[in-house]
Write an enzyme that holds these catalytic residues in place. Structure first.
Site, PDB file in Angstrom:
ATOM      1  CG  ASP A 103      61.690  32.667  38.944  1.00 11.45           C
ATOM      2  OD1 ASP A 103      60.448  32.778  39.007  1.00 11.45           O
ATOM      3  OD2 ASP A 103      62.316  32.718  37.865  1.00 11.45           O
ATOM      4  CG  ASP A 138      55.695  33.948  35.442  1.00 16.13           C
ATOM      5  OD1 ASP A 138      56.209  33.296  36.377  1.00 16.13           O
ATOM      6  OD2 ASP A 138      56.387  34.468  34.548  1.00 16.13           O
ATOM      7  N   GLY A 205      59.779  35.663  29.704  1.00 14.84           N
ATOM      8  CA  GLY A 205      59.723  34.978  28.411  1.00 14.84           C
ATOM      9  C   GLY A 205      60.740  35.454  27.396  1.00 14.84           C
TER      10      GLY A 205
HETATM   11  N1  GUN Z   1      63.151  33.412  34.491  1.00 19.06           N
HETATM   12  C1  GUN Z   1      63.442  33.720  33.208  1.00 19.06           C
HETATM   13  N2  GUN Z   1      62.308  34.012  32.530  1.00 19.06           N
HETATM   14  C2  GUN Z   1      61.295  33.892  33.397  1.00 19.06           C
HETATM   15  C3  GUN Z   1      59.878  34.084  33.276  1.00 19.06           C
HETATM   16  O1  GUN Z   1      59.336  34.417  32.231  1.00 19.06           O
HETATM   17  N3  GUN Z   1      59.158  33.888  34.428  1.00 19.06           N
HETATM   18  C4  GUN Z   1      59.732  33.509  35.604  1.00 19.06           C
HETATM   19  N4  GUN Z   1      58.965  33.377  36.684  1.00 19.06           N
HETATM   20  N5  GUN Z   1      61.039  33.329  35.716  1.00 19.06           N
HETATM   21  C5  GUN Z   1      61.807  33.510  34.629  1.00 19.06           C
END
Ligand code: GUN
Length: 689
Positions: A103, A138, A205
């Site tokens: 992430d 994002d 989200g």
């Molecule tokens: N981890 C949990 N929700 C999200 C999200 O909306 N975007 C990202 N990049 N990681 C997340």
């Protein structure tokens, strides 16, 4: 015990997703990476590179984890981690041989506010440390934001996409879908993000919704965007790690999940059970079997030092979560995902409301049409009745297909022409099939005496003509006696009268009932053979119309004088048309039909004369010689599709000159036929060569 490291996929296959098996929108897939195949649907354990509650290598070796997710922003912000990751790669840093997704810091910005990294920079960092699937930066769309604020977030995320894709320079990239609680924004986000070359689309989200058990909202979000994402790209539910959400999400077409819950809950002395969470302090006996606790009693676990206890609880939580995902995959493979969803829904009131909302389509979910269209209408097994079975997509699909393609015969069993509104309907209710055996005497007696009658059967999921009495799913439902007594009248045809006859009434009582209804006796009576011939004829004609979308009247003309080869139990094995060609065979296991190549040729002629809507797939010139010899049609070799493909239904294959070269059973929908790049599109039955 050390599990061997994965084999890298072929260079050409990196990032490709193939569907191996499916139950509607739920799919068993393979996502190909340099660090092995990731079998989906799958759960990615979240690894905090600073804490590592369970060692990643142990996850690979002992828990069967094929892909995990960690955070590139955390790695980048730690001097030690960052140096090792850059020097040796993220796989070495974590000591994990499988696929690694990272992430980008978005979640940190949601939790802590501003973060110090640019969209391009975090992509370059992920590339530098050698991740398999990276995530763009994002913007987290919180569900409490209003429409305008949520829209800005969607637009900002979209505006960062191109630079992110360029910086990724071939590295596989997640393109998250945002849009808060607004279906139109989720749809907009899905449409815009699909336009870029992302490999996977996470739905983002949603963490605050899951924390508050706002499952109906979650269902609304998935159903507003899932069907707008290209089928060749897996969908990830970002931050969804609770096992009781796996089944419904997979049924809605989600392929990837991630979970930090296994470790977070363990720190709180909480256990993840397939049905919900339990506090360790409340447990006296283990309510579910596990490898982790095999040698421990709850008392022993409670008395472990905190660190050791957290570790073992995390292992238990991960084991149970992985097992639940395996159970969901099995349900998909066995065509039981909606049965399982319905059963799971009782585990939490919010889940029950969410499931009902979805299945009842109490809101206008276009999405559920998409699910229905991707659903096989038949199962090759018995089906256990459930409260909501009528709303299961395959049941809706079956009812729709049958009612769309069926008509009344032009003649009754005496050979007299009958107008649509002249038919007198006999509706048999109250007994489970096979009706050809249980009600044979009664039906024969009625057919032998009364003119202009049609026999229909009441099943727990709707009414079918007696000609289709062995058609799955209608005929294969198992359940208590009461369910065969539903009196819902969904007969969509015109008729003169309808007489309801209990299946156990007996022949004489049934005759009496029809006489009371004023139904006309014929001057002469038919014998058993004549009745059997009539039923055989219209069983074949009706099934041909249902399965091949051949115009009913044309099917009638084509097959009225067909002849049959019958098996030992007197059921039809092969059907020969009036020219003596073997054109099709009924399938005893599900009441369907299988075409022969001669049947396919005949249907192709009907198609050219606009009498048949069987779907036609035009394939690449290079693939045609193989397919015409009986090899399957592979994704990536399809040029166009005419008509509507449905998994499990027949289709015809033509070459670039529009000549018929084969026929088979589709494994895909129209959009999959065009979008997918790997896997089998059509299982060929036979080719023309
Ligand atoms: N981890 C949990 N929700 C999200 C999200 O909306 N975007 C990202 N990049 N990681 C997340």
């Amino acid at each position: 015990m050390k599990r061997p490291n994965p084999e890298p996929c072929r260079e050409n296959d990196v990032g490709k997703f193939e569907i191996i098996s499916r139950d509607g929108a739920a799919r068993i897939g393979k996502f190909h990476t340099i660090h092995g195949v990731v079998n989906t649907p799958t759960l990615l354990p979240v690894i905090n590179p600073n804490i590592r509650t369970i060692e990643p290598r142990k996850m690979w070796d002992e828990f069967g984890v094929e892909c995990l997710i960690t955070n590139s922003y955390i790695i980048r912000n730690s001097e030690n981690l960052s140096k090792k990751a850059i020097d040796e790669g993220v796989h070495s840093l974590l000591n994990f041989p499988g696929a690694i997704m990272t992430d980008s810091g978005t979640f940190q910005s949601y939790v802590y506010g501003d973060i110090e990294v640019e969209p391009e920079e975090i992509i370059e960092f992920q590339k530098k440390i050698g991740v398999d699937i990276a995530t763009m930066l994002d913007v987290f769309g919180k569900p409490n934001l209003d429409f305008e604020e949520s829209k800005k977030i969607v637009e900002e995320t979209v505006s960062r996409s191109e630079i992110s894709i360029n910086a990724a320079d071939g590295m596989l990239l997640n393109g998250p879908i945002q849009g808060g609680l607004f279906p139109e924004l989720r749809a907009l986000s899905a449409e815009k993000m699909s336009g870029f070359d992302f490999s996977i689309h996470p739905i983002g989200g949603i963490v605050p919704l899951m924390e508050k058990r706002k499952y109906p909202e979650l269902i609304r979000i998935i159903s507003s965007c899932r069907h707008l994402i290209p089928s060749s790209r897996p969908v990830h539910l970002f931050g969804c790690g609770h096992p009781h959400l796996f089944a419904i999400s997979v049924a809605m077409g989600v392929d990837f999940f991630d979970s930090a819950a296994y470790a977070l809950f363990a720190r709180d002395d909480r256990l993840i059970m397939p049905w919900g969470t339990e506090k360790l302090e409340n447990i006296s006996e283990w309510p579910t079997a596990s490898k982790t606790f095999f040698e421990y009693s709850p008392k022993q676990v409670k008395s472990l030092p905190k660190d050791e206890r957290t570790k073992i609880l995390a292992e238990f939580n991960l084991e149970i979560s992985m097992k639940e995902m395996a159970r969901v995959r099995e349900a998909v493979r066995n065509g039981k995902i909606w049965e399982y969803v319905e059963r799971k829904s009782t585990e939490h009131p919010a889940l029950e409301i969410a499931t009902k909302l979805l299945l009842d389509c109490s809101e206008d979910f276009k999405f559920m049409n998409w699910v229905k269209e991707s659903t096989k209408m038949q199962k090759n097994r018995g089906i256990l009745w459930s409260k909501n079975i009528e709303n299961h997509p395959y049941v809706k699909a079956a009812k729709e297909i049958v009612s769309k393609n069926l008509k009344y015969p032009m003649k009754d069993a005496f050979g007299k022409n009958v107008e649509n509104d002249e038919w007198d309907i006999v509706l048999i209710y109250g007994v489970q099939g096979p009706w050809r055996m249980k009600c044979k005497d009664m039906i024969n007696k009625l057919m032998s005496k009364f003119k202009k009658i049609q026999i229909f059967i009441q099943t727990p999921i709707g009414i079918i003509p007696y000609f289709l009495e062995d058609l799955n799913p209608f005929s294969h439902i198992n359940g208590p006696k009461d369910i065969w007594n539903f009196n819902e009248e969904d007969l969509k045809l015109n008729y003169n009268s309808i007489t309801k006859v209990h299946g156990e009434s007996g022949a004489n009582k049934a005759v009496e009932l029809l006489i009371q209804s004023g139904i006309k006796l014929n001057d002469s009576e038919l014998n058993e053979d004549e009745i059997e011939t009539y039923f055989d004829k219209y069983s074949i004609i009706s099934k041909t119309a249902v399965f091949t979308k051949l115009n009913f009247e044309i099917a009638e003309q084509w097959l009225f004088d067909a002849s049959y080869l019958k098996g030992g139990t007197n059921r039809i094995r092969n059907v020969f048309d009036s020219s003596g060609e073997h054109v099709l065979s009924p399938r005893l296991e599900d009441g369907g039909i299988s075409l022969t190549i001669n049947g396919a040729k005949k249907l192709f002629d009907f198609y050219k004369n606009k009498k048949c809507n069987i779907p036609i797939i035009k394939i690449d010139e290079g693939a045609a010689p193989f397919v015409s010899k009986g090899r399957n049609v592979m994704h990536g070799f399809i040029n166009s599709v005419t008509g509507t493909l449905r998994p499990g239904m027949p289709c015809l294959i033509v070459d670039h000159n529009d000549d018929l070269i084969a026929h088979g059973i589709s494994c895909c929908t129209n959009s999959e036929a065009i979008e997918m790049k790997k896997g089998i599109a059509v299982k060929i039955k036979s080719g023309t060569k």
